[in-house]
Design a protein around this motif. Structure first.
Motif, short mmCIF file in Angstrom:
data_model
loop_
_atom_site.label_atom_id
_atom_site.label_comp_id
_atom_site.label_asym_id
_atom_site.label_seq_id
_atom_site.Cartn_x
_atom_site.Cartn_y
_atom_site.Cartn_z
N SER A 114 0.84 -1.23 -0.02
CA SER A 114 0.07 -0.08 -0.19
C SER A 114 0.81 1.40 0.07
O SER A 114 0.55 2.18 -0.67
CB SER A 114 -0.97 0.05 1.24
N ALA A 117 2.38 1.64 -3.36
CA ALA A 117 1.17 2.08 -4.41
C ALA A 117 0.85 3.61 -4.11
O ALA A 117 0.32 4.28 -5.25
CB ALA A 117 -0.04 1.35 -4.17
N HIS A 118 0.95 4.05 -3.04
CA HIS A 118 0.72 5.39 -2.76
C HIS A 118 1.79 6.49 -2.52
O HIS A 118 1.61 7.66 -2.25
CB HIS A 118 -0.39 5.43 -1.65
N ASP A 130 10.20 3.24 -4.36
CA ASP A 130 9.59 4.58 -5.09
C ASP A 130 10.82 4.67 -6.08
O ASP A 130 10.50 5.45 -7.19
CB ASP A 130 9.64 5.73 -3.92
N GLU A 154 -7.26 -3.40 -5.11
CA GLU A 154 -7.26 -2.00 -5.99
C GLU A 154 -5.65 -1.67 -5.88
O GLU A 154 -5.30 -1.11 -6.94
CB GLU A 154 -7.94 -1.06 -5.36
N ASN A 155 -5.13 -1.73 -4.92
CA ASN A 155 -3.54 -1.52 -4.94
C ASN A 155 -2.46 -2.37 -5.81
O ASN A 155 -1.81 -1.77 -6.42
CB ASN A 155 -3.03 -1.68 -3.44
N LEU A 157 -3.91 -3.55 -8.38
CA LEU A 157 -4.20 -3.12 -9.85
C LEU A 157 -3.65 -1.88 -10.30
O LEU A 157 -2.81 -1.81 -11.28
CB LEU A 157 -5.66 -3.10 -10.22
N LYS A 158 -3.54 -1.01 -9.58
CA LYS A 158 -2.87 0.15 -9.51
C LYS A 158 -1.18 0.01 -9.86
O LYS A 158 -0.77 0.51 -10.93
CB LYS A 158 -3.00 1.01 -8.24
N LEU A 159 -0.59 -0.74 -8.92
CA LEU A 159 0.85 -0.98 -9.25
C LEU A 159 0.92 -1.84 -10.57
O LEU A 159 1.91 -1.52 -11.33
CB LEU A 159 1.19 -1.70 -8.12
N ARG A 161 -0.95 -1.64 -13.29
CA ARG A 161 -0.94 -0.47 -14.48
C ARG A 161 0.31 0.41 -14.59
O ARG A 161 0.59 0.71 -15.72
CB ARG A 161 -2.18 0.16 -14.19
N LEU A 162 1.34 0.30 -13.50
CA LEU A 162 2.15 1.25 -13.38
C LEU A 162 3.53 0.25 -14.07
O LEU A 162 4.39 0.89 -14.22
CB LEU A 162 2.63 1.83 -12.08
#
Length: 209
Positions: A114, A117-118, A130, A154-155, A157-159, A161-162
């Motif tokens: 998390s 991801a953020h 990072d 969700e986390n 998927l976010k990663l 996609r990065l």
């Protein structure tokens, strides 16, 4: 094994261990990388050290000694390992100018995932991840959690996609594993495939016995 030309710097990867269950995956990966001549720059979270103590019996109070004993380091392999405390935010791996092929976090807790991801780079491990993202270097995360909540998904998927490679700690069974070590080897082999480091840890689909 990795073969380097004379005078050429060895391959170099940053490796993070966090507080998820499955400390054996990180330990086995580092053993294989060091044996293959890969330079390992290791950072371990405080929760990661607790899991090492609980699951593998490591002495978390004597961390340098625990690493040498737990990884079974020989003279040559010891020279390839660099260890950084997680609070050392000024360590070399916290800078984008530090040259390496990429980073892998194994096992990766959902808390660390998390934070990555953020962009919450408040310790060396998450800062190093990072850096991998901002420098466009490969970042591999090996989550070990079940079941997964919507937040976890969700986390992830976010990663993904990065461009982050998500390699869940899911052993396969098509090759007929007989021991726990066989199952661990499969997961570590899949990680090394993602790192493009040759290995013979498991029998691939279509290979003979």
């Amino acid at each position: 094994m990795v073969v380097t030309e004379q005078g050429k710097e060895p391959r170099r990867w940053v490796v993070g261990w966090t507080g998820a269950s499955g400390a054996i995956y990180g330990v086995k990966l580092c053993k294989e990388l060091l044996a293959a001549g890969v330079e390992v720059h290791l950072v371990v979270s405080d929760a990661g050290w607790r899991v090492l103590k609980e699951e593998l019996g490591w002495d978390a109070a004597r961390r340098q000694e625990a690493l040498k004993t737990g990884l079974g380091l020989g003279l040559g392999e010891e020279s390839l390992l660099r260890y950084y405390p997680n609070g050392d935010i000024g360590a070399a791996i916290a800078s984008g100018s530090f040259r390496c092929e990429g980073m892998v976090v194994v096992p990766c807790s959902m808390g660390s995932l998390s934070a990555i991801a953020h962009g919450t780079a408040d310790n060396l491990l998450t800062r190093a991840a990072d850096v991998a993202l901002k420098e466009g270097r490969p970042l591999l995360l090996v989550p070990r959690e079940t079941p997964l909540s919507a937040i976890h998904l969700e986390n992830l998927l976010k990663l993904a996609r990065l461009g982050v490679r998500i390699i869940p700690a899911m052993p396969a069974f098509y090759y007929g594993p007989q021991t726990l070590e066989d199952a661990v080897d499969f997961v570590v082999g899949k990680i090394m495939d993602g790192m493009n480091v040759p290995h013979r840890l498991f029998r691939r689909w279509g290979e003979s016995q």
